[in-house]
Write a protein that holds these residues in place. Sequence first.
Motif, PDB file in Angstrom:
ATOM      1  N   ALA A  81       0.821  -1.217   0.000  1.00 45.97           N
ATOM      2  CA  ALA A  81       0.000   0.000   0.000  1.00 45.97           C
ATOM      3  C   ALA A  81       0.854   1.265   0.000  1.00 45.97           C
ATOM      4  O   ALA A  81       0.707   2.153   0.842  1.00 45.97           O
ATOM      5  CB  ALA A  81      -0.944  -0.015   1.194  1.00 45.97           C
ATOM      6  N   CYS A  82       1.771   1.342  -0.949  1.00 48.26           N
ATOM      7  CA  CYS A  82       2.538   2.560  -1.204  1.00 48.26           C
ATOM      8  C   CYS A  82       3.252   2.358  -2.531  1.00 48.26           C
ATOM      9  O   CYS A  82       3.316   1.236  -3.040  1.00 48.26           O
ATOM     10  CB  CYS A  82       3.544   2.854  -0.081  1.00 48.26           C
ATOM     11  SG  CYS A  82       4.923   1.690   0.022  1.00 48.26           S
ATOM     12  N   SER A  83       3.772   3.427  -3.094  1.00 46.37           N
ATOM     13  CA  SER A  83       4.532   3.277  -4.330  1.00 46.37           C
ATOM     14  C   SER A  83       5.944   2.806  -3.979  1.00 46.37           C
ATOM     15  O   SER A  83       6.391   2.909  -2.834  1.00 46.37           O
ATOM     16  CB  SER A  83       4.606   4.615  -5.076  1.00 46.37           C
ATOM     17  OG  SER A  83       5.377   5.547  -4.348  1.00 46.37           O
ATOM     18  N   LYS A  84       6.641   2.282  -4.972  1.00 43.12           N
ATOM     19  CA  LYS A  84       8.008   1.799  -4.736  1.00 43.12           C
ATOM     20  C   LYS A  84       8.908   2.938  -4.286  1.00 43.12           C
ATOM     21  O   LYS A  84       9.747   2.769  -3.390  1.00 43.12           O
ATOM     22  CB  LYS A  84       8.546   1.154  -6.017  1.00 43.12           C
ATOM     23  CG  LYS A  84       9.851   0.393  -5.809  1.00 43.12           C
ATOM     24  CD  LYS A  84      10.229  -0.356  -7.080  1.00 43.12           C
ATOM     25  CE  LYS A  84      11.492  -1.190  -6.895  1.00 43.12           C
ATOM     26  NZ  LYS A  84      11.840  -1.948  -8.109  1.00 43.12           N
ATOM     27  N   SER A  85       8.731   4.113  -4.878  1.00 43.54           N
ATOM     28  CA  SER A  85       9.568   5.263  -4.497  1.00 43.54           C
ATOM     29  C   SER A  85       9.277   5.689  -3.063  1.00 43.54           C
ATOM     30  O   SER A  85      10.187   6.101  -2.334  1.00 43.54           O
ATOM     31  CB  SER A  85       9.323   6.440  -5.455  1.00 43.54           C
ATOM     32  OG  SER A  85       7.959   6.828  -5.448  1.00 43.54           O
ATOM     33  N   GLU A  86       8.001   5.587  -2.627  1.00 42.37           N
ATOM     34  CA  GLU A  86       7.659   5.924  -1.250  1.00 42.37           C
ATOM     35  C   GLU A  86       8.317   4.953  -0.275  1.00 42.37           C
ATOM     36  O   GLU A  86       8.782   5.341   0.793  1.00 42.37           O
ATOM     37  CB  GLU A  86       6.144   5.909  -1.058  1.00 42.37           C
ATOM     38  CG  GLU A  86       5.424   7.081  -1.697  1.00 42.37           C
ATOM     39  CD  GLU A  86       3.908   6.924  -1.672  1.00 42.37           C
ATOM     40  OE1 GLU A  86       3.217   7.954  -1.672  1.00 42.37           O
ATOM     41  OE2 GLU A  86       3.415   5.769  -1.651  1.00 42.37           O
ATOM     42  N   ALA A  87       8.358   3.677  -0.641  1.00 42.65           N
ATOM     43  CA  ALA A  87       9.001   2.675   0.221  1.00 42.65           C
ATOM     44  C   ALA A  87      10.488   2.967   0.345  1.00 42.65           C
ATOM     45  O   ALA A  87      11.066   2.874   1.428  1.00 42.65           O
ATOM     46  CB  ALA A  87       8.774   1.274  -0.334  1.00 42.65           C
ATOM     47  N   MET A  88      11.127   3.328  -0.761  1.00 42.32           N
ATOM     48  CA  MET A  88      12.556   3.620  -0.732  1.00 42.32           C
ATOM     49  C   MET A  88      12.835   4.887   0.080  1.00 42.32           C
ATOM     50  O   MET A  88      13.822   4.963   0.812  1.00 42.32           O
ATOM     51  CB  MET A  88      13.088   3.798  -2.157  1.00 42.32           C
ATOM     52  CG  MET A  88      12.931   2.560  -3.043  1.00 42.32           C
ATOM     53  SD  MET A  88      13.840   1.122  -2.442  1.00 42.32           S
ATOM     54  CE  MET A  88      15.531   1.654  -2.723  1.00 42.32           C
ATOM     55  N   ALA A  89      11.953   5.871  -0.029  1.00 43.47           N
ATOM     56  CA  ALA A  89      12.145   7.139   0.676  1.00 43.47           C
ATOM     57  C   ALA A  89      11.880   7.013   2.173  1.00 43.47           C
ATOM     58  O   ALA A  89      12.285   7.878   2.953  1.00 43.47           O
ATOM     59  CB  ALA A  89      11.232   8.218   0.078  1.00 43.47           C
ATOM     60  N   ASP A  90      11.207   5.940   2.580  1.00 44.08           N
ATOM     61  CA  ASP A  90      10.870   5.749   3.990  1.00 44.08           C
ATOM     62  C   ASP A  90      12.122   5.500   4.834  1.00 44.08           C
ATOM     63  O   ASP A  90      12.160   5.798   6.018  1.00 44.08           O
ATOM     64  CB  ASP A  90       9.902   4.575   4.127  1.00 44.08           C
ATOM     65  CG  ASP A  90       9.358   4.445   5.536  1.00 44.08           C
ATOM     66  OD1 ASP A  90       9.818   3.539   6.248  1.00 44.08           O
ATOM     67  OD2 ASP A  90       8.493   5.251   5.921  1.00 44.08           O
ATOM     68  N   HIS A  91      13.145   4.914   4.222  1.00 43.08           N
ATOM     69  CA  HIS A  91      14.435   4.656   4.869  1.00 43.08           C
ATOM     70  C   HIS A  91      14.317   3.781   6.112  1.00 43.08           C
ATOM     71  O   HIS A  91      15.084   3.934   7.063  1.00 43.08           O
ATOM     72  CB  HIS A  91      15.139   5.978   5.238  1.00 43.08           C
ATOM     73  CG  HIS A  91      15.437   6.852   4.064  1.00 43.08           C
ATOM     74  ND1 HIS A  91      16.187   6.433   2.987  1.00 43.08           N
ATOM     75  CD2 HIS A  91      15.050   8.129   3.786  1.00 43.08           C
ATOM     76  CE1 HIS A  91      16.280   7.423   2.098  1.00 43.08           C
ATOM     77  NE2 HIS A  91      15.586   8.449   2.544  1.00 43.08           N
ATOM     78  N   ASP A  92      13.344   2.884   6.136  1.00 40.00           N
ATOM     79  CA  ASP A  92      13.220   1.924   7.232  1.00 40.00           C
ATOM     80  C   ASP A  92      14.043   0.692   6.849  1.00 40.00           C
ATOM     81  O   ASP A  92      13.648  -0.070   5.962  1.00 40.00           O
ATOM     82  CB  ASP A  92      11.754   1.542   7.437  1.00 40.00           C
ATOM     83  CG  ASP A  92      11.548   0.565   8.585  1.00 40.00           C
ATOM     84  OD1 ASP A  92      12.509  -0.152   8.941  1.00 40.00           O
ATOM     85  OD2 ASP A  92      10.437   0.523   9.130  1.00 40.00           O
ATOM     86  N   PRO A  93      15.195   0.474   7.495  1.00 45.90           N
ATOM     87  CA  PRO A  93      16.071  -0.625   7.057  1.00 45.90           C
ATOM     88  C   PRO A  93      15.427  -2.000   7.173  1.00 45.90           C
ATOM     89  O   PRO A  93      15.671  -2.878   6.352  1.00 45.90           O
ATOM     90  CB  PRO A  93      17.292  -0.493   7.986  1.00 45.90           C
ATOM     91  CG  PRO A  93      16.805   0.280   9.163  1.00 45.90           C
ATOM     92  CD  PRO A  93      15.754   1.206   8.638  1.00 45.90           C
ATOM     93  N   HIS A  94      14.589  -2.192   8.207  1.00 42.81           N
ATOM     94  CA  HIS A  94      13.944  -3.491   8.388  1.00 42.81           C
ATOM     95  C   HIS A  94      12.933  -3.756   7.266  1.00 42.81           C
ATOM     96  O   HIS A  94      12.859  -4.867   6.724  1.00 42.81           O
ATOM     97  CB  HIS A  94      13.253  -3.555   9.755  1.00 42.81           C
ATOM     98  CG  HIS A  94      14.192  -3.384  10.909  1.00 42.81           C
ATOM     99  ND1 HIS A  94      15.152  -4.323  11.222  1.00 42.81           N
ATOM    100  CD2 HIS A  94      14.343  -2.372  11.803  1.00 42.81           C
ATOM    101  CE1 HIS A  94      15.844  -3.905  12.280  1.00 42.81           C
ATOM    102  NE2 HIS A  94      15.373  -2.728  12.648  1.00 42.81           N
TER     103      HIS A  94
END
Length: 324
Positions: free
Chosen positions: A100-113
Amino acid sequence: MNMSTVSAPSQSKRLESCTRAARHIGLLLFEQCCIYNAGVISEAFRLANELQAGSSAGPAYHLSLISRSGGNISTSSSISIWTHHLHEYSVGDFDALFVACSKSEAMADHDPHLLAWLFGSERAISDGNDHTQRSASEGTKGRAPTVPIYWFKDIPMAAWSGCEAPVHLALAKIEADFGPNVARRVVSELQPQPLEHSNAPAGDMSVTTTTDKIHASAGWIKENFSKSISISDAAEVAAMSNRNYLRRFKAEFGVTPQQYLMNVRFELICRLLIESDLPVDKIARRCGMGNGDRLGRLFRRRYGMSPTAYRADGGAGVQEQMES
């Protein structure tokens, strides 16, 4: 909409051994997710299970809702959804994963886990949104099967213009698994059924979908904000029952029709207090608030100051209060 999930990790393993033919679908959700998007994906796969019930020993799909923290997560509609912790599974445990997010949003989240979980799977993954890539991967022999990840912007239906709707992604997966005929039947079942006794104005052919009806009713509220408006009045404009209208309206706008009406009224009230010299009592009557005393009480409750003080401060006090 039915949002079925596996009941527990240990039970899911037993279920998996009994229904190996079931395709395991993962739906990764985040806090304040849009409940409609989660629901429509779940409903699409539930309908596919129903349509395929006679052709296999078990369900065609097995859906698991997951989140990075697990347990209950809140939605934009203030309804909680129970989810599995994402570390109960790996991406490779699924036949397809909806995020439930775009791929770019996931990358920008910076959550390593989260990033390690999404992109560190031993099993290959592919972009489910890339139809060319998916077709190529499906036709490749001699390689480990890939897990398609379907990314979608988790935004309200009204903002889907220009984006691939979540339901289209679910239908793409169903079509890939069972063919276009099953996908078309799911689409047919997902469509809202026509009302037998419509109260919509005769000749108004522009109101054709539930979303159109809700937005048409919101427009009617804006046009008639100065009048006494009840839920029944607005629901009648949308040709819906009161209960269904309340649910649909809040899902679309995030507020109840009554809150929407008050927002429209107060927007004009604030503008008239700043841009005109009209007495407070006259503004109240013009904006459907009855009289100045009632407006004063509601204004203080909403903004923490009187209409007169708001006018004297040029609205700055309210803006500072809202920003703090």
